[in-house]
Write a protein that holds these residues in place. Structure first.
Motif, PDB file in Angstrom:
ATOM      1  N   PRO A 118       0.812  -1.230   0.000  1.00 13.91           N
ATOM      2  CA  PRO A 118       0.000   0.000   0.000  1.00 13.91           C
ATOM      3  C   PRO A 118       0.841   1.274   0.000  1.00 13.91           C
ATOM      4  CG  PRO A 118      -0.844  -1.566   1.612  1.00 13.91           C
ATOM      5  CD  PRO A 118       0.483  -2.083   1.167  1.00 13.91           C
ATOM      6  N   TYR A 119       2.038   1.186   0.514  1.00 15.98           N
ATOM      7  CA  TYR A 119       2.876   2.379   0.657  1.00 15.98           C
ATOM      8  C   TYR A 119       3.648   2.697  -0.614  1.00 15.98           C
ATOM      9  CZ  TYR A 119       1.445   1.579   5.360  1.00 15.98           C
ATOM     10  OH  TYR A 119       0.668   1.393   6.462  1.00 15.98           O
ATOM     11  N   VAL A 120       3.886   1.699  -1.421  1.00 19.05           N
ATOM     12  CA  VAL A 120       4.609   1.928  -2.678  1.00 19.05           C
ATOM     13  C   VAL A 120       3.816   2.878  -3.561  1.00 19.05           C
ATOM     14  CG1 VAL A 120       5.453   0.830  -4.791  1.00 19.05           C
ATOM     15  CG2 VAL A 120       5.821  -0.286  -2.574  1.00 19.05           C
ATOM     16  N   ASP A 121       2.553   2.575  -3.795  1.00 11.30           N
ATOM     17  CA  ASP A 121       1.721   3.420  -4.665  1.00 11.30           C
ATOM     18  C   ASP A 121       1.539   4.817  -4.085  1.00 11.30           C
ATOM     19  OD1 ASP A 121       1.467   1.340  -6.429  1.00 11.30           O
ATOM     20  OD2 ASP A 121      -0.510   0.710  -5.716  1.00 11.30           O
ATOM     21  N   PRO A 156      14.493  -0.736  -1.133  1.00  8.05           N
ATOM     22  CA  PRO A 156      14.900  -1.406  -2.381  1.00  8.05           C
ATOM     23  C   PRO A 156      13.833  -1.366  -3.471  1.00  8.05           C
ATOM     24  CG  PRO A 156      15.538  -2.716  -0.474  1.00  8.05           C
ATOM     25  CD  PRO A 156      14.654  -1.621   0.044  1.00  8.05           C
ATOM     26  N   ILE A 157      12.564  -1.551  -3.080  1.00  9.60           N
ATOM     27  CA  ILE A 157      11.478  -1.538  -4.078  1.00  9.60           C
ATOM     28  C   ILE A 157      11.373  -0.168  -4.741  1.00  9.60           C
ATOM     29  CG2 ILE A 157       8.965  -1.638  -4.373  1.00  9.60           C
ATOM     30  CD1 ILE A 157       8.930  -3.811  -2.180  1.00  9.60           C
ATOM     31  N   LEU A 158      11.360   0.896  -3.946  1.00  9.48           N
ATOM     32  CA  LEU A 158      11.173   2.232  -4.508  1.00  9.48           C
ATOM     33  C   LEU A 158      12.427   2.752  -5.212  1.00  9.48           C
ATOM     34  CD1 LEU A 158       8.873   3.890  -1.835  1.00  9.48           C
ATOM     35  CD2 LEU A 158       8.327   3.387  -4.215  1.00  9.48           C
ATOM     36  N   ASN A 159      13.582   2.288  -4.805  1.00  8.70           N
ATOM     37  CA  ASN A 159      14.795   2.680  -5.538  1.00  8.70           C
ATOM     38  C   ASN A 159      14.742   2.172  -6.979  1.00  8.70           C
ATOM     39  OD1 ASN A 159      15.871   4.034  -3.386  1.00  8.70           O
ATOM     40  ND2 ASN A 159      17.383   2.473  -2.854  1.00  8.70           N
ATOM     41  N   GLU A 160      14.164   1.002  -7.172  1.00  3.71           N
ATOM     42  CA  GLU A 160      14.020   0.453  -8.529  1.00  3.71           C
ATOM     43  C   GLU A 160      13.013   1.252  -9.354  1.00  3.71           C
ATOM     44  OE1 GLU A 160      13.057  -3.649  -8.366  1.00  3.71           O
ATOM     45  OE2 GLU A 160      15.043  -4.273  -7.637  1.00  3.71           O
ATOM     46  N   LYS A 161      12.161   2.051  -8.667  1.00  5.97           N
ATOM     47  CA  LYS A 161      11.144   2.840  -9.346  1.00  5.97           C
ATOM     48  C   LYS A 161      11.508   4.325  -9.407  1.00  5.97           C
ATOM     49  CE  LYS A 161       7.470  -0.396  -8.009  1.00  5.97           C
ATOM     50  NZ  LYS A 161       7.149  -0.871  -9.375  1.00  5.97           N
ATOM     51  N   GLY A 162      12.773   4.637  -9.122  1.00  6.35           N
ATOM     52  CA  GLY A 162      13.245   6.001  -9.330  1.00  6.35           C
ATOM     53  C   GLY A 162      13.489   6.832  -8.091  1.00  6.35           C
TER      54      GLY A 162
END
Length: 330
Positions: A258-261, A306-312
């Motif tokens: 939920p926090y990624v989006d 790590p997840i959000l670093n892959e998304k910029g």
């Protein structure tokens, strides 16, 4: 000395007594081991818990837990998150839910992590955690209690709060008691400069709190919308940010997706500078054997970053969320 000079000096002295110089609340913040420069907060988790007891205000008692046992259980988790660079943690356990300033002080001294505690009352869950006097006293009287904790320390410990923590029930219209808690928090903020963090949920409830504070002449930047991850309409994040509200996404200890989006939306819409993140993790529960399962304070560092670093996301973004924003918010 002439009578005129004596008169002038007496007038100056009287004026200084009636109008003492105001404290510059922006220069320092109270931790459980004493005040520190706001610049020394460093990497900060703004919503965590060391100890929580859900038994209720009518039954809460410090005899229900043993501090030594809590320290043995919690300290390894603090040392673990310290390895990720965390320098400060705000413990959001309110009064009548096992707020224990002396426990927090011991954990701070043994871990080397700066810990902040709070003042205020928790109105959610139908008032289960409110003392009887919260209903009979006015907002002004409640504020006097909370302000006294700021000025003199909590329950004789000498330990002073670093922020105000309240909570309200999710509702289309805030109840009378919840409105009173918000007003008491506003009055306390006006006297102390402490930021108001309110366990809320969706924007329909949070915006009512903000409007009460605005009617009191308080800027929305003094308000932290706790558990804003409950909001499903992301456009309401934009509205809150434009008002100056702090948007706290603080359940990352229990889920990641939920926090990624939400964080991507904040970055894309250029309001990461109004967002706070934390885990709402922990905690030792006296009602469970050995305090129950303890949720670590590490998901942000080991999973979300790590997840959000892959998304910029960049290091500058993380510095904004974990260093700059907590300093500005609190």
């Amino acid at each position: 000395m002439s009578k005129l000079l004596i008169s002038i000096l007496l007038s100056i002295l009287l004026a200084s007594c009636q109008n003492p110089p105001s404290n510059n609340f922006d220069d320092y913040i109270n931790t459980v081991t004493g005040p520190i420069s706001i610049d020394s907060l460093g990497l900060t988790l703004i919503h965590e818990h060391m100890l929580v007891d859900f038994i209720g205000a009518d039954s809460i008692n410090s005899d229900r837990w043993n501090r030594d046992s809590v320290v043995r259980k919690v300290l390894p988790y603090l040392l673990e998150v310290k390895k990720h660079g965390v320098k400060t943690i705000l413990d959001c356990t309110p009064s009548f839910l096992a707020k224990d300033p002396l426990l927090l002080k011991e954990l701070s001294e043994k871990s080397g992590i700066q810990i902040l505690t709070n003042t205020g009352y928790y109105g959610a869950v139908g008032g289960k955690y409110l003392p009887e006097h919260a209903y009979s006293e006015s907002a002004e009287e409640l504020s006097l209690r909370w302000t006294d904790e700021f000025e003199n320390g909590i329950e004789g410990t000498g330990i002073k709060p670093g922020f105000i923590k309240i909570s309200v029930n999710e509702a289309d219209t805030l109840s009378e008691i919840d409105q009173k808690l918000v007003k008491a928090a506003g009055l306390t903020h006006q006297k102390t400069g402490l930021t108001i963090a309110s366990h809320t949920g969706t924007w329909k409830t949070a915006v009512q709190e903000v409007r009460i504070l605005q009617e009191m002449g308080i800027d929305p930047s003094a308000f932290v919308w706790v558990h804003a991850q409950a909001e499903q309409d992301f456009d309401n994040y934009q509205k809150a940010a434009e008002m100056g509200v702090w948007i706290s996404l603080d359940g990352i200890g229990w889920a990641i997706d939920p926090y990624v989006d939400r964080l991507l939306f904040a970055k894309e819409n250029r309001f990461l500078n109004r967002v706070l993140i934390s885990h709402d993790a922990g905690w030792y529960d006296p009602a469970k054997p050995s305090g129950g399962d303890f949720q670590p304070f590490t998901n942000i560092f080991e999973k979300l970053i790590p997840i959000l670093n892959e998304k910029g996301f960049s290091q500058a973004d993380w510095n904004q969320l974990l260093i700059d924003n907590p300093k500005r918010a609190f």
